[in-house]
Write a protein that holds these residues in place. Structure first.
Motif, PDB file in Angstrom:
ATOM      1  N   GLY A  64      55.864  21.968  32.094  1.00  0.00           N
ATOM      2  CA  GLY A  64      54.551  22.586  31.943  1.00  0.00           C
ATOM      3  C   GLY A  64      53.390  21.660  32.242  1.00  0.00           C
ATOM      4  N   GLU A  65      53.439  20.454  31.712  1.00  0.00           N
ATOM      5  CA  GLU A  65      52.361  19.496  31.950  1.00  0.00           C
ATOM      6  C   GLU A  65      52.332  19.055  33.409  1.00  0.00           C
ATOM      7  N   ASN A  66      53.511  18.953  34.003  1.00  0.00           N
ATOM      8  CA  ASN A  66      53.607  18.559  35.405  1.00  0.00           C
ATOM      9  C   ASN A  66      52.885  19.563  36.296  1.00  0.00           C
ATOM     10  N   GLU A  67      52.994  20.841  35.971  1.00  0.00           N
ATOM     11  CA  GLU A  67      52.334  21.880  36.760  1.00  0.00           C
ATOM     12  C   GLU A  67      50.823  21.682  36.752  1.00  0.00           C
ATOM     13  N   VAL A  68      50.269  21.373  35.587  1.00  0.00           N
ATOM     14  CA  VAL A  68      48.825  21.153  35.482  1.00  0.00           C
ATOM     15  C   VAL A  68      48.403  19.958  36.329  1.00  0.00           C
ATOM     16  N   ASN A  69      49.133  18.867  36.214  1.00  0.00           N
ATOM     17  CA  ASN A  69      48.763  17.652  36.941  1.00  0.00           C
ATOM     18  C   ASN A  69      48.809  17.853  38.446  1.00  0.00           C
ATOM     19  N   LEU A  70      49.782  18.622  38.924  1.00  0.00           N
ATOM     20  CA  LEU A  70      49.873  18.878  40.358  1.00  0.00           C
ATOM     21  C   LEU A  70      48.758  19.802  40.831  1.00  0.00           C
ATOM     22  N   LEU A  71      48.559  20.918  40.129  1.00  0.00           N
ATOM     23  CA  LEU A  71      47.541  21.876  40.540  1.00  0.00           C
ATOM     24  C   LEU A  71      46.140  21.277  40.512  1.00  0.00           C
ATOM     25  N   PHE A 173      53.903  26.406  39.870  1.00  0.00           N
ATOM     26  CA  PHE A 173      54.323  25.066  40.258  1.00  0.00           C
ATOM     27  C   PHE A 173      55.104  24.366  39.149  1.00  0.00           C
ATOM     28  N   GLY A 174      55.729  25.152  38.280  1.00  0.00           N
ATOM     29  CA  GLY A 174      56.478  24.586  37.168  1.00  0.00           C
ATOM     30  C   GLY A 174      57.648  23.709  37.591  1.00  0.00           C
ATOM     31  N   LEU A 175      58.248  24.002  38.744  1.00  0.00           N
ATOM     32  CA  LEU A 175      59.382  23.210  39.221  1.00  0.00           C
ATOM     33  C   LEU A 175      58.994  22.276  40.360  1.00  0.00           C
ATOM     34  N   ALA A 176      57.720  22.272  40.724  1.00  0.00           N
ATOM     35  CA  ALA A 176      57.258  21.411  41.817  1.00  0.00           C
ATOM     36  C   ALA A 176      57.317  19.944  41.399  1.00  0.00           C
ATOM     37  N   THR A 177      57.374  19.067  42.406  1.00  0.00           N
ATOM     38  CA  THR A 177      57.450  17.642  42.101  1.00  0.00           C
ATOM     39  C   THR A 177      56.884  16.817  43.245  1.00  0.00           C
ATOM     40  N   LYS A 178      56.402  15.648  42.922  1.00  0.00           N
ATOM     41  CA  LYS A 178      56.026  14.673  43.937  1.00  0.00           C
ATOM     42  C   LYS A 178      57.299  14.060  44.502  1.00  0.00           C
ATOM     43  N   PHE A 179      57.284  13.685  45.778  1.00  0.00           N
ATOM     44  CA  PHE A 179      58.439  13.027  46.370  1.00  0.00           C
ATOM     45  C   PHE A 179      57.980  11.851  47.211  1.00  0.00           C
ATOM     46  N   GLN A 180      58.914  10.960  47.466  1.00  0.00           N
ATOM     47  CA  GLN A 180      58.665   9.837  48.358  1.00  0.00           C
ATOM     48  C   GLN A 180      59.405  10.102  49.660  1.00  0.00           C
ATOM     49  N   PRO A 181      58.727  10.043  50.806  1.00  0.00           N
ATOM     50  CA  PRO A 181      59.400  10.277  52.086  1.00  0.00           C
ATOM     51  C   PRO A 181      60.615   9.371  52.237  1.00  0.00           C
ATOM     52  N   GLY A 182      61.722   9.968  52.612  1.00  0.00           N
ATOM     53  CA  GLY A 182      62.940   9.192  52.811  1.00  0.00           C
ATOM     54  C   GLY A 182      63.792   9.029  51.569  1.00  0.00           C
ATOM     55  N   VAL A 183      63.280   9.486  50.419  1.00  0.00           N
ATOM     56  CA  VAL A 183      64.032   9.383  49.163  1.00  0.00           C
ATOM     57  C   VAL A 183      64.475  10.782  48.743  1.00  0.00           C
ATOM     58  N   PHE A 184      65.772  10.965  48.526  1.00  0.00           N
ATOM     59  CA  PHE A 184      66.291  12.283  48.191  1.00  0.00           C
ATOM     60  C   PHE A 184      65.914  12.705  46.776  1.00  0.00           C
ATOM     61  N   LEU A 185      65.664  13.992  46.617  1.00  0.00           N
ATOM     62  CA  LEU A 185      65.457  14.590  45.300  1.00  0.00           C
ATOM     63  C   LEU A 185      66.817  14.940  44.715  1.00  0.00           C
ATOM     64  N   LYS A 186      66.916  14.945  43.370  1.00  0.00           N
ATOM     65  CA  LYS A 186      68.227  15.088  42.734  1.00  0.00           C
ATOM     66  C   LYS A 186      68.345  16.283  41.775  1.00  0.00           C
ATOM     67  N   SER A 187      67.243  16.817  41.299  1.00  0.00           N
ATOM     68  CA  SER A 187      67.311  17.869  40.282  1.00  0.00           C
ATOM     69  C   SER A 187      67.778  19.190  40.873  1.00  0.00           C
ATOM     70  N   ASN A 188      68.713  19.824  40.194  1.00  0.00           N
ATOM     71  CA  ASN A 188      69.213  21.134  40.612  1.00  0.00           C
ATOM     72  C   ASN A 188      68.321  22.213  40.009  1.00  0.00           C
ATOM     73  N   VAL A 189      67.321  22.641  40.767  1.00  0.00           N
ATOM     74  CA  VAL A 189      66.351  23.618  40.282  1.00  0.00           C
ATOM     75  C   VAL A 189      66.162  24.701  41.344  1.00  0.00           C
ATOM     76  N   GLY A 190      65.497  25.792  40.961  1.00  0.00           N
ATOM     77  CA  GLY A 190      65.226  26.849  41.918  1.00  0.00           C
ATOM     78  C   GLY A 190      65.886  28.151  41.505  1.00  0.00           C
ATOM     79  N   THR A 191      65.789  29.132  42.379  1.00  0.00           N
ATOM     80  CA  THR A 191      66.285  30.477  42.096  1.00  0.00           C
ATOM     81  C   THR A 191      67.135  30.978  43.252  1.00  0.00           C
ATOM     82  N   ARG A 192      68.351  31.339  42.976  1.00  0.00           N
ATOM     83  CA  ARG A 192      69.186  31.933  44.019  1.00  0.00           C
ATOM     84  C   ARG A 192      68.751  33.376  44.268  1.00  0.00           C
TER      85      ARG A 192
END
Length: 297
Positions: A64-71, A173-192
């Motif tokens: 929840g807090e992450n969503e605020v910081n990103l938006l 943006f609750g599941l959104a995240t910052k990323f570093q180019p070239g570094v893989f993301l690891k969290s299994n999130v999203g909606t099938r």
């Protein structure tokens, strides 16, 4: 982390949801889920503008807090704007731009019409210019996110909202995240079925959003979201998935000569074979000409 302030300016305040009650009147409930609820609210003073109030329990939604910081840092006409946010007692209150024309999921559902004297339904697909306008707006928003090193990770029709002026906006943006180019993301999130296959394998990049957008495009065009046959259990489901991307079906849609190729390009696996958002926007399909169509659901 503790914060409580208006994102768009103003003095800091102590926060409980009573702050929302003091400054806004709840007009109606817009939806609820396992993490919290969203309501339409109206200012009690001033211009008495309408907004969306999203309240999230941090116990149920640690993002929840992450969503605020990103938006707060993402300013784009294709992204829902945050007006103010408060945090207290394990709850996050966000006042957001109101997109009162509904979600793309609702838009798709409303385009089904029952066939007289039958249990079948026709999906009355949007016209070519409506689909291209929507996809252009969405891909421009995703391009902006990726240029700013943010992956949304939950692109789906329910998270694309329609505002006045026929402007589609990416939300939630609750599941959104910052990323570093070239570094893989690891969290299994999203909606099938919108989740890219590499996300479940916990090794992916921002191009997971391109896959999700490709599935969304299929749903908007056909009226059904595509699932990979290998992810389905029954032979009937697998056959239906294959039929969804049948060339004859898409040729009869009259959506332009490259519509199916455009859809397939965005859901390619491995993800390196997919276009970036910028490359998808340059796809020749956007320059095709077309007319209206319908398909049996």
């Amino acid at each position: 982390m503790t914060w409580s302030r208006a994102i768009s300016g103003g003095s800091a305040t102590s926060c409980t949801s009573s702050i929302i009650e003091e400054n806004y009147t709840v007009v109606k409930n817009l939806g609820s889920g396992g993490f919290g609820q969203v309501s339409e609210v109206k200012e009690k003073t001033g211009a008495k503008k309408h907004f969306a109030w999203k309240q999230v329990s941090l116990e149920k939604d640690p993002y929840g807090e992450n969503e605020v910081n990103l938006l707060r840092d993402l300013k784009h006409e294709g992204i829902v704007k945050i007006i103010e946010a408060h945090n207290a007692d394990g709850m996050v209150d966000m006042v957001l731009e109101l997109c009162n024309q509904g979600s793309m999921q609702e838009y798709i559902e409303q385009r089904f019409e029952r066939v007289p004297m039958s249990y079948e339904k026709l999906y009355m697909a949007p016209e070519f210019f409506q689909i291209t306008s929507c996809m252009t707006q969405l891909l421009e928003a995703i391009k902006f996110l990726h240029e700013n090193c943010v992956a949304h990770r939950d692109v789906k029709p329910a998270n694309v909202l329609l505002a006045s002026g026929r402007r589609w906006k990416l939300a939630d943006f609750g599941l959104a995240t910052k990323f570093q180019p070239g570094v893989f993301l690891k969290s299994n999130v999203g909606t099938r079925p919108f989740q890219a296959p590499e996300v479940a394998q916990k090794c992916y990049t921002e191009k997971c959003d391109i896959y999700s957008t490709g599935i969304l495009f299929i749903a908007l065009t056909i009226g059904k979201a595509y699932s990979r046959p290998e992810d389905l259990e029954s032979e009937e489901e697998k056959a239906a998935a294959v039929q969804l991307l049948d060339e004859k079906r898409w040729r009869n849609q009259e959506l332009g000569t490259h519509a199916l190729d455009f859809a397939k390009s965005m859901i390619r696996t491995p993800e390196n074979d997919r276009p970036s958002a910028a490359e998808a926007l340059d796809n020749s399909w956007f320059n095709s000409t077309s007319g209206p169509c319908c398909v049996i659901a």
